[in-house]
Design an enzyme around this catalytic site. Sequence first.
Site, short mmCIF file in Angstrom:
data_model
loop_
_atom_site.label_atom_id
_atom_site.label_comp_id
_atom_site.label_asym_id
_atom_site.label_seq_id
_atom_site.Cartn_x
_atom_site.Cartn_y
_atom_site.Cartn_z
N ARG A 50 -0.73 -20.60 12.21
CA ARG A 50 0.04 -20.16 11.04
C ARG A 50 1.33 -19.47 11.48
O ARG A 50 1.29 -18.50 12.24
CB ARG A 50 -0.83 -19.25 10.17
N ARG A 102 -5.71 -15.02 14.05
CA ARG A 102 -5.58 -16.15 13.14
C ARG A 102 -4.41 -17.03 13.56
O ARG A 102 -4.49 -18.25 13.52
CB ARG A 102 -5.38 -15.65 11.70
N LYS A 155 -8.71 -11.52 2.31
CA LYS A 155 -8.71 -12.03 0.93
C LYS A 155 -9.12 -13.51 0.89
O LYS A 155 -9.95 -13.90 0.07
CB LYS A 155 -7.32 -11.86 0.29
N ARG A 207 5.71 -7.91 7.41
CA ARG A 207 4.80 -8.11 6.27
C ARG A 207 4.06 -6.81 5.94
O ARG A 207 3.84 -6.50 4.77
CB ARG A 207 3.80 -9.23 6.58
N ARG A 234 1.82 -8.92 -6.10
CA ARG A 234 2.23 -8.16 -4.92
C ARG A 234 3.28 -7.11 -5.26
O ARG A 234 3.72 -6.38 -4.37
CB ARG A 234 2.82 -9.12 -3.88
P1 AMP Z 1 -0.40 -14.88 1.99
O1 AMP Z 1 -0.96 -16.21 2.35
O2 AMP Z 1 -0.97 -14.34 0.70
O3 AMP Z 1 -0.50 -13.87 3.11
O4 AMP Z 1 1.18 -15.08 1.72
C1 AMP Z 1 2.04 -15.53 2.73
C2 AMP Z 1 3.48 -15.28 2.33
O5 AMP Z 1 3.77 -15.99 1.11
C3 AMP Z 1 3.84 -13.84 2.03
O6 AMP Z 1 4.15 -13.11 3.20
C4 AMP Z 1 5.04 -14.00 1.10
O7 AMP Z 1 6.20 -14.34 1.83
C5 AMP Z 1 4.64 -15.24 0.28
N1 AMP Z 1 3.90 -14.85 -0.94
C6 AMP Z 1 2.59 -15.12 -1.24
N2 AMP Z 1 2.24 -14.61 -2.42
C7 AMP Z 1 3.34 -13.98 -2.90
C8 AMP Z 1 3.61 -13.23 -4.08
N3 AMP Z 1 2.66 -12.99 -5.00
N4 AMP Z 1 4.87 -12.73 -4.23
C9 AMP Z 1 5.84 -12.96 -3.32
N5 AMP Z 1 5.65 -13.64 -2.18
C10 AMP Z 1 4.41 -14.16 -1.96
#
Ligand code: AMP
Length: 198
Positions: free
Chosen positions: A135, A129, A14, A146, A90
Amino acid sequence: MLNVVLFGAPGSGKGTQSEKLIDEFGLYHISTGEVLRDHIRRGTELGKIADSYISRGQLIPDDLMIRILDDVLEKEAADKKGVVFDGFPRTIPQAEALKELLLKRGTDLHAVIGLEVPEEELVERMLNRGKQTGRADDNLETIKNRLQVYHNQTHPLREYYTNEGKYLPINGTGSVDEIYDNIANGIEKSTGHKRTVK
Ligand code: AMP
């Protein structure tokens, strides 16, 4: 306006695909994961709360996440031509909230691009990554959580947006450019919006 959700499991590309998309369609990028990581880096109160969920691979509670998104839309996206939502929604309640947030701004969601990638490849990509960027949540234990959370809470949105006629499945394997072309062509076809830059 053109509002697009980039949807897919963690590691589906993404973030990578957002980059060209915002350039070529002139859109604003909102990655909720990045917004939260920025709070963690700055050591804010919100960052502390976010870290306690992110480090376990859990989702930030809907009401908090929705308030954060509303705030970002208000402060940063108000005068933009449209938004690429990366990592939001999400959950079903987040999808309902997004509809409301866009409606109150006189706009709508135009397409949901679903990047579809087999699970083994997702794990491999996230482990790589993690090695390259450091990260913190890209470690095997958190990755497994996740993916579980994705299946239970996020994957149902595929059907939700299919029923709304907005879901556009895209094969998320292959070269970054090939995948991007399929995304951009899909958006052009389904929304009538054209790339401003090619
Ligand atoms: P990402 O960078 O999109 O993979 O997000 C990393 C982490 O941030 C996720 O595993 C969640 O813990 C949190 N997170 C990001 N976006 C959301 C969302 N829309 N709702 C809830 N938690 C989120």
